[in-house]
Structures are given as structure tokens and as C-alpha cells.
Design an enzyme around this catalytic site. Structure first.
Site, mmCIF file in Angstrom:
data_model
loop_
_atom_site.group_PDB
_atom_site.id
_atom_site.type_symbol
_atom_site.label_atom_id
_atom_site.label_comp_id
_atom_site.label_asym_id
_atom_site.label_seq_id
_atom_site.Cartn_x
_atom_site.Cartn_y
_atom_site.Cartn_z
ATOM 1 N N ASP A 12 0.820 -1.224 0.000
ATOM 2 C CA ASP A 12 0.000 0.000 0.000
ATOM 3 C C ASP A 12 0.846 1.263 0.000
ATOM 4 O O ASP A 12 0.475 2.276 0.577
ATOM 5 C CB ASP A 12 -0.953 0.032 1.216
ATOM 6 C CG ASP A 12 -1.727 -1.253 1.344
ATOM 7 O OD1 ASP A 12 -2.307 -1.670 0.346
ATOM 8 O OD2 ASP A 12 -1.737 -1.843 2.442
ATOM 9 N N GLU A 13 1.991 1.184 -0.635
ATOM 10 C CA GLU A 13 2.886 2.348 -0.677
ATOM 11 C C GLU A 13 2.439 3.347 -1.740
ATOM 12 O O GLU A 13 2.982 4.446 -1.821
ATOM 13 C CB GLU A 13 4.331 1.917 -0.988
ATOM 14 C CG GLU A 13 4.978 1.035 0.066
ATOM 15 C CD GLU A 13 4.814 -0.451 -0.262
ATOM 16 O OE1 GLU A 13 3.954 -0.778 -1.108
ATOM 17 O OE2 GLU A 13 5.513 -1.267 0.340
ATOM 18 N N GLY A 14 1.479 2.941 -2.553
ATOM 19 C CA GLY A 14 1.063 3.799 -3.674
ATOM 20 C C GLY A 14 1.730 3.337 -4.967
ATOM 21 O O GLY A 14 1.956 4.138 -5.878
ATOM 22 N N HIS A 40 -4.686 -1.988 -6.100
ATOM 23 C CA HIS A 40 -4.108 -0.692 -6.417
ATOM 24 C C HIS A 40 -5.262 0.255 -6.673
ATOM 25 O O HIS A 40 -6.203 -0.096 -7.378
ATOM 26 C CB HIS A 40 -3.337 -0.753 -7.733
ATOM 27 C CG HIS A 40 -2.031 -1.454 -7.623
ATOM 28 N ND1 HIS A 40 -1.171 -1.288 -6.566
ATOM 29 C CD2 HIS A 40 -1.418 -2.298 -8.461
ATOM 30 C CE1 HIS A 40 -0.103 -2.011 -6.768
ATOM 31 N NE2 HIS A 40 -0.221 -2.647 -7.905
ATOM 32 N N GLY A 302 -11.202 -2.833 2.647
ATOM 33 C CA GLY A 302 -11.759 -1.735 3.430
ATOM 34 C C GLY A 302 -11.306 -1.738 4.894
ATOM 35 O O GLY A 302 -11.745 -0.920 5.694
ATOM 36 N N ARG A 305 -6.067 0.418 8.197
ATOM 37 C CA ARG A 305 -4.660 0.009 8.255
ATOM 38 C C ARG A 305 -4.018 0.460 9.566
ATOM 39 O O ARG A 305 -4.374 1.502 10.102
ATOM 40 C CB ARG A 305 -3.885 0.618 7.089
ATOM 41 C CG ARG A 305 -4.330 0.069 5.766
ATOM 42 C CD ARG A 305 -3.628 0.783 4.610
ATOM 43 N NE ARG A 305 -4.131 0.258 3.344
ATOM 44 C CZ ARG A 305 -4.185 0.938 2.214
ATOM 45 N NH1 ARG A 305 -3.786 2.187 2.179
ATOM 46 N NH2 ARG A 305 -4.655 0.385 1.123
ATOM 47 N N SER A 412 5.664 12.143 -4.395
ATOM 48 C CA SER A 412 4.281 12.436 -4.772
ATOM 49 C C SER A 412 3.587 13.236 -3.669
ATOM 50 O O SER A 412 3.819 13.032 -2.482
ATOM 51 C CB SER A 412 3.521 11.158 -5.131
ATOM 52 O OG SER A 412 3.101 10.477 -3.986
HETATM 53 P P1 GDP Z 1 -0.650 0.319 -3.700
HETATM 54 O O1 GDP Z 1 -1.292 -0.997 -3.434
HETATM 55 O O2 GDP Z 1 0.799 0.345 -3.296
HETATM 56 O O3 GDP Z 1 -0.884 0.847 -5.065
HETATM 57 O O4 GDP Z 1 -1.339 1.335 -2.728
HETATM 58 P P2 GDP Z 1 -2.851 1.799 -2.595
HETATM 59 O O5 GDP Z 1 -3.680 1.428 -3.738
HETATM 60 O O6 GDP Z 1 -3.294 1.478 -1.238
HETATM 61 O O7 GDP Z 1 -2.598 3.336 -2.813
HETATM 62 C C1 GDP Z 1 -2.443 4.229 -1.916
HETATM 63 C C2 GDP Z 1 -3.578 5.240 -1.879
HETATM 64 O O8 GDP Z 1 -3.025 6.505 -1.749
HETATM 65 C C3 GDP Z 1 -4.468 5.337 -3.106
HETATM 66 O O9 GDP Z 1 -5.769 5.694 -2.687
HETATM 67 C C4 GDP Z 1 -3.852 6.472 -3.919
HETATM 68 O O10 GDP Z 1 -4.758 7.134 -4.745
HETATM 69 C C5 GDP Z 1 -3.368 7.356 -2.830
HETATM 70 N N1 GDP Z 1 -2.141 8.090 -3.120
HETATM 71 C C6 GDP Z 1 -1.066 7.659 -3.811
HETATM 72 N N2 GDP Z 1 -0.113 8.604 -3.808
HETATM 73 C C7 GDP Z 1 -0.592 9.643 -3.091
HETATM 74 C C8 GDP Z 1 -0.063 10.922 -2.700
HETATM 75 O O11 GDP Z 1 1.059 11.294 -3.005
HETATM 76 N N3 GDP Z 1 -0.872 11.703 -1.923
HETATM 77 C C9 GDP Z 1 -2.118 11.331 -1.545
HETATM 78 N N4 GDP Z 1 -2.809 12.178 -0.782
HETATM 79 N N5 GDP Z 1 -2.655 10.151 -1.895
HETATM 80 C C10 GDP Z 1 -1.891 9.328 -2.653
#
Ligand code: GDP
Length: 424
Positions: A12-14, A40, A302, A305, A412
Site C-alpha cells: 500500500d505504498e502507492g 491498487h 476496506g 490500516r 508524490s
Molecule cells: P498500492 O497498493 O501500493 O498501489 O497502494 P494503494 O492502492 O493502497 O494506494 C495508496 C492510496 O493513496 C491510493 O488511494 C492512492 O490514490 C493514494 N495516493 C497515492 N499517492 C498519493 C499521494 O502522493 N498523496 C495522496 N494524498 N494520496 C496518494
């Protein structure tokens, strides 16, 4: 160019949004491990999309997407995901989606067994996402699994079903005293969902080998972070697959190729879903504030975390496991409301200060050592260039870079595609 995008932390790092952003430079995006046990979330001009199985490149028209042999694929879930994206106007055809014939199929009984075992464990549960991932990987190594390529010869496939079902019922009925699985139900499952996916099934290794030879740029997209790797993560609170970058060429179908670089995705603070040791964890109000600010609830489940400050010990280890050559630091904007920012700089173990991430058993006895650095305490979500960032934000980036020993190339500052700063 062969680039892997991988998670440095607990997932969930984004990664999704970084892959979505960086995929512009790539012709092919591949998923190489895992199944629909994580998600994601990608927000772009077309809307908000949750991707559990499909590679994030699916949101770009000219990108070819590959689901590699290292994956486990719930065919019902995949059909649903494809249908939802199509509703959102996304084009998906055998030209832009290629599914490995060697990828393993997650069956309904894998999901059932995952649930039965978590329920049996009750208070001692692993925190499984209950999507059948461990049971299906176990069957892969047991050599009693169905693979996507078998969907191309259903006559042969259906002959195997009764034998596998008989074997599975030894556990389902004999062990868990649950209702038996029925052969005809499994055949109906293949009929309903396998037929839809069969046109996408091919030898992705051959496709990627040729694409690479033609000079195409290929990106490998991990689904979970280093801490969830089956070998190097916080076992047994890990996923059942290899999430690390070095596995990417294997899991995608091109074991003969070597990565050009590895971009590690690292969050400006820590989050963790499910059970297991999470040394730098915040509790109470402190946790609630950060969780709310970051919107830290699982994309697939949902679930709220667990949250904490940035953990240098764990992140340095994650960077090492991933062989990261550069870092994308995500969600910096979430820390904007803090006058001071805590960072976990070391662990205390039986009165001793340690800086290296220890063997997982020892983590239960580790306590976090926090240090406070100055926050920027202002909105940075509009920043697009290095000069736009306040000094304290730049100091925080530099501090993490030096402490973790890896250059931070992207930062980001918002969920939208363009909300980021390229540092060099
Ligand atoms: P993944 O599994 O690593 O892709 O992570 P997630 O899907 O849980 O993504 C992280 C969440 O943070 C998502 O809802 C993104 O839209 C959001 N997100 C990603 N980068 C940023 C950022 O730089 N700022 C903010 N506010 N939200 C972000």
C-alpha cells in the site's frame, strides 16, 4: 529497458499510482506475482479505478499488459474486474492483455479453504485477505493445480477435475467437516469464466522475449511490499509469493533477462494491514489522526490500516531486498499538517540499540526509537518542481535519502497523476 516497480515497506505504498504515472514511458506492464489479495487504487482523468489483478498499464491505451506465470488468477474475479473497467470506458482485448498459460487458477475451494482455516485459527489468525492465495500457491507447489493454459483444451481439463476434487475433499470434508466440493460445480465454473478468458491466454515469456528484442521498454509491477515477501518478509504474516524485484523476470516469464533498474516505492510514513509485528506502530489518537489524514483503509478489503511514522530500519532492509536503484517517496502531502514529524531511527532490543532489521521472531521484543524532525506545516499538494517545496520538506527528503542510502527520484504530493515532483 527492464524496470521493476516494487514496494519497500508492508504494501500500500502507492505503487499503483506510480506505475500509472511511470507507465507512460513503457510499452509493456507486467504483473509477476500474487493474485487479487491486494488492490491498487489509481485516479486519473478517466476516474477512480481499483485494480486487484490487472496490471495498472491497462488504463493506458497503448500499453500491452501481461499477467505472468508467477501469478495466481481468480478467473471469476478477473472477469468482474474486466467488466467493471469496460463500463468505465477502458478497452481490453487480447491485443492489450496477455495472460500466461502457466499462471495458476485460483478455484472457489481455495477461497473456501482460506476462510475455513482463518476461522479455525480464530484469535490466532494470520490476517489473510481470504482470497484463497495461500491455498492456491500451496497446490501449485503440490503440483495439484489448474493452469490458465488448460483452458485452451477443456476436454483434457475436465477429465482432471474429478481427481483433484476427490483429493481436495479429503481436506474440506475430512479435515474441516465442510460440505463437499462437487466436480460438476467446478466444471461449470470453468465453463462460465474460463471460456471468457481463453482468448487472452498465451506464452507471455515468448511475447516478452520478442518485445525485449525489439527494444520495447518493459515494466514489472509488484503487488505487495518487501515485508510481505514469502522468504524475506515477516513470515508467516507474509503473502505466499515472491514480491521482490529479483523475482520479477521469473514471475513474468523471462527468467533469462536481467533488470535494468529497480524503482522502490516508499511511503513518507508507515502503514500495515493485518496481523504481525509492526514495530513503529502508533496507537490511540496519534494513530487515528494519521489514518484519517492518509485515508488508510485497505483497497481490497476496506480494513483500517495500522499506521506509524517512517521506519528507517525496516525501509533500509526493504531497499536492500528490492535492490532499489532509486526511490519514489509517496504521500508526502499527508504529513503537511504536522509541526514536527516523528521518524523511527532504530529499534531497542533488550536494552540494546539496533539498526539492522532483525529476524522476524525478534521483532516482537523490539521497541521503536523515535526522533523528531521539523515539519513544513503547510500545504504542498500544489508543488510540481523542487523549488516549490518548502525547505523543511526538502530537508525531510534529504534526511530519508541519507538514512536509507538510496536516492529519492520522485516525490508524490497528491493522488492525481500529475501531483508529483521529479527531484533530479
Ligand atoms: P498500492 O497498493 O501500493 O498501489 O497502494 P494503494 O492502492 O493502497 O494506494 C495508496 C492510496 O493513496 C491510493 O488511494 C492512492 O490514490 C493514494 N495516493 C497515492 N499517492 C498519493 C499521494 O502522493 N498523496 C495522496 N494524498 N494520496 C496518494
Amino acid at each position: 529497458m527492464l524496470t521493476s516497480i516494487c514496494g519497500i515497506n508492508w504494501g500500500d505504498e502507492g505503487k499503483g499510482r506510480m506505475v500509472d504515472l511511470l507507465s507512460e514511458k513503457f510499452d509493456v506492464v507486467c504483473r509477476y506475482q500474487g493474485g487479487n489479495n491486494a488492490g491498487h487504487t489509481v485516479i486519473n482523468e478517466r476516474g477512480k479505478f481499483v485494480l486487484n489483478l490487472l496490471p495498472s498499464g491497462i488504463l493506458r491505451e497503448d500499453v500491452v499488459n501481461v499477467m505472468g506465470p508467477g501469478m495466481v488468477i481468480d478467473i471469476k474475479h478477473l472477469c468482474g474486474e474486466i467488466a467493471k473497467l469496460r463500463e468505465g470506458g477502458i478497452k481490453i482485448t487480447p491485443e492489450n492483455l496477455k495472460i500466461s498459460d502457466r499462471a495458476v487458477i485460483t478455484m472457489p475451494y481455495h477461497v473456501l479453504l482460506d476462510c475455513l482455516e482463518e476461522d479455525r485459527l480464530a484469535g490466532k489468525k494470520f490476517g489473510s485477505t481470504r482470497r484463497g492465495i495461500s491455498p492456491v500457491y500451496a497446490d501449485k507447489f503440490y503440483k495439484k493445480a489448474f493452469r490458465m493454459g488448460e483452458l485452451l483444451n477443456t476436454e483434457r481439463l475436465y477429465k482432471r477435475v474429478a481427481d483433484i476434487v476427490e483429493w481436495k475433499n479429503l481436506t474440506v470434508v475430512g479435515g474441516y467437516k465442510s460440505e463437499p466440493i462437487k466436480t460438476e460445480d467446478m466444471i461449470a465454473y470453468f465453463e462460465e469464466f474460463g471460456k471468457v478468458l481463453a482468448p487472452y491466454v498465451c506464452d507471455t515469456g515468448l511475447y516478452l522475449t520478442e518485445a525485449h528484442a525489439q527494444g520495447k521498454n518493459i515494466m514489472f509491477e509488484a503487488q505487495l511490499g518487501a515485508m510481505r515477501d514469502i522468504d524475506f518478509g515477516i513470515h508467516p504474516y507474509t503473502s505466499a509469493s515472491s514480491t521482490i524485484a529479483a523475482y520479477a523476470p521469473i514471475g513474468a516469464g523471462v527468467p533469462q533477462l536481467q533488470l535494468t533498474n529497480s524503482i522502490g516505492i516508499m511511503k513518507a510514513y508507515s502503514t500495515c494491514v493485518g496481523e504481525g509485528p509492526f514495530t513503529a506502530e502508533y496507537f490511540g489518537e496519534k494513530a487515528e489522526k494519521l489514518r484519517q489524514l492518509g485515508g488508510e483503509y485497505g483497497a481490497a478489503t476496506g480494513r483500517p490500516r495500522r499506521v506509524g511514522p517512517f521506519d528507517i530500519v525496516a525501509s533500509r532492509y526493504g531497499i536492500r531486498c528490492q535492490g532499489a536503484t532509486e526511490i519514489a517517496l509517496t504521500k508526502m502531502d499527508i504529513l503537511s499538517g504536522y509541526e514536527e514529524i516523528e521518524v523511527c531511527v532504530a529499534y531497542e532490543l533488550n536494552g540494546e540499540i539496533i539498526h539492522e532489521f532483525p529476524f522476524v521472531d525478534v521483532l516482537d521484543d523490539c521497541k521503536p526509537v523515535f526522533k523528531t524532525v521539523k515539519g513544513w506545516n503547510c500545504d504542498i499538494s500544489h508543488c510540481r518542481k523542487v523549488e516549490d517545496l518548502p525547505k523543511e520538506a526538502l530537508d525531510y527528503i534529504k534526511y530519508l535519502e541519507e538514512a536509507c542510502g538510496c536516492k529519492i527520484k520522485y516525490v508524490s504530493v497528491g493522488a492525481e497523476r500529475e501531483a508529483y515532483v521529479e527531484m533530479y
